[in-house]
Write an enzyme that holds these catalytic residues in place. Structure first.
Site, PDB file in Angstrom:
ATOM      1  N   CYS A 238       0.729  -7.220  -1.748  1.00  0.00           N
ATOM      2  CA  CYS A 238       1.252  -5.901  -1.400  1.00  0.00           C
ATOM      3  C   CYS A 238       2.058  -5.933  -0.112  1.00  0.00           C
ATOM      4  O   CYS A 238       2.751  -4.976   0.208  1.00  0.00           O
ATOM      5  CB  CYS A 238       0.116  -4.892  -1.268  1.00  0.00           C
ATOM      6  SG  CYS A 238      -1.054  -5.324   0.021  1.00  0.00           S
TER       7      CYS A 238
ATOM      8  N   ASP B 158       0.885  -5.912   2.912  1.00  0.00           N
ATOM      9  CA  ASP B 158       0.249  -5.198   4.022  1.00  0.00           C
ATOM     10  C   ASP B 158      -0.294  -6.193   5.063  1.00  0.00           C
ATOM     11  O   ASP B 158      -0.717  -7.282   4.725  1.00  0.00           O
ATOM     12  CB  ASP B 158      -0.877  -4.306   3.502  1.00  0.00           C
ATOM     13  CG  ASP B 158      -0.338  -3.155   2.669  1.00  0.00           C
ATOM     14  OD1 ASP B 158       0.887  -2.932   2.711  1.00  0.00           O
ATOM     15  OD2 ASP B 158      -1.115  -2.488   1.983  1.00  0.00           O
TER      16      ASP B 158
ATOM     17  N   CYS C  25      -1.646   0.406   3.380  1.00  0.00           N
ATOM     18  CA  CYS C  25      -1.979   1.573   2.570  1.00  0.00           C
ATOM     19  C   CYS C  25      -3.124   2.365   3.211  1.00  0.00           C
ATOM     20  O   CYS C  25      -3.746   1.923   4.183  1.00  0.00           O
ATOM     21  CB  CYS C  25      -2.390   1.115   1.176  1.00  0.00           C
ATOM     22  SG  CYS C  25      -3.966   0.279   1.185  1.00  0.00           S
TER      23      CYS C  25
ATOM     24  N   CYS D 143      -8.214  -4.036  -0.390  1.00  0.00           N
ATOM     25  CA  CYS D 143      -7.721  -3.543   0.898  1.00  0.00           C
ATOM     26  C   CYS D 143      -8.803  -3.718   1.972  1.00  0.00           C
ATOM     27  O   CYS D 143      -8.491  -4.019   3.131  1.00  0.00           O
ATOM     28  CB  CYS D 143      -7.320  -2.079   0.794  1.00  0.00           C
ATOM     29  SG  CYS D 143      -6.307  -1.715  -0.647  1.00  0.00           S
TER      30      CYS D 143
HETATM   31 FE1  FES Z   1      -2.198  -3.536   0.361  1.00  0.00          FE
HETATM   32 FE2  FES Z   1      -4.111  -1.768   0.213  1.00  0.00          FE
HETATM   33  S1  FES Z   1      -2.467  -1.980  -1.126  1.00  0.00           S
HETATM   34  S2  FES Z   1      -4.014  -3.474   1.498  1.00  0.00           S
END
Ligand code: FES
Length: 135
Positions: free
Chosen positions: A35, A37, A60, A104
Site C-alpha cells: 500500500c 504506507d 491509512c 495495518c
Molecule cells: Fe496501508 Fe493500512 S492500507 S497500512
C-alpha cells in the site's frame, strides 16, 4: 455494524503522541510495500524504560489509529515488554480492526521493534524478549 470501532475513529481523528523526538534513543521506520504506507517511531528510553514515544505515520486510518494506540500501550513499559507487543494486542486495544485491515496494525508492531533494535544497536544493551505465555 460500523466498519470501524469508536476507538479506531477516536485514535484516527485525535491521534496521541504524534511528532518527533529530537535525540531519540531509538528510531524505527517501516513500510508496507503493497500500500506504500510508512510509519516512523521515536523512543526515549531511560534505564530500560520507555519514557516517551512519538510517531509519524503516512498511511491509512487503521495505520494511524494503530500507531496512536501502540504508543499509548508502550509508554512507561520496559523495553522487553514493548518488544513483545503484538499487532493483535494493538488491534484488540482498538476493539478490533476489519480482517483486511489487520496488516495495518502490523506496521505498529514492526515500527516499535525496529526502534528498539536501533536502541539496542546504538547502546549495546540487550533486550530479552519475554517468553510468550503459553496459550
Ligand atoms: Fe496501508 Fe493500512 S492500507 S497500512
Amino acid at each position: 455494524m460500523a466498519l470501524y470501532s469508536e476507538k479506531v475513529m477516536d485514535h484516527f481523528m485525535h491521534p496521541r503522541n504524534v511528532g518527533v523526538i529530537e535525540n531519540a534513543d531509538g528510531i524505527g521506520e517501516v513500510g508496507n510495500a503493497k500500500c506504500g504506507d510508512i510509519m516512523k517511531m521515536y523512543l526515549k528510553i531511560d534505564d530500560g524504560v520507555i519514557t516517551d514515544v512519538k510517531f509519524e505515520t503516512f498511511g491509512c486510518a487503521s495505520a494511524i489509529a494503530s500507531s496512536s494506540m501502540a504508543t499509548e500501550l508502550i509508554k512507561g513499559q520496559r523495553v522487553e515488554e514493548a518488544m513483545a507487543l503484538t499487532n493483535k494486542a494493538v488491534a484488540e486495544a482498538l476493539d478490533g480492526l476489519p480482517d483486511y485491515k489487520m496488516h495495518c496494525s502490523v506496521l505498529a508492531e514492526e515500527a516499535i521493534q525496529s526502534a528498539l533494535e536501533d536502541y539496542r544497536s546504538k547502546t549495546g544493551n540487550p533486550i530479552e524478549k519475554p517468553e510468550k505465555p503459553s496459550a
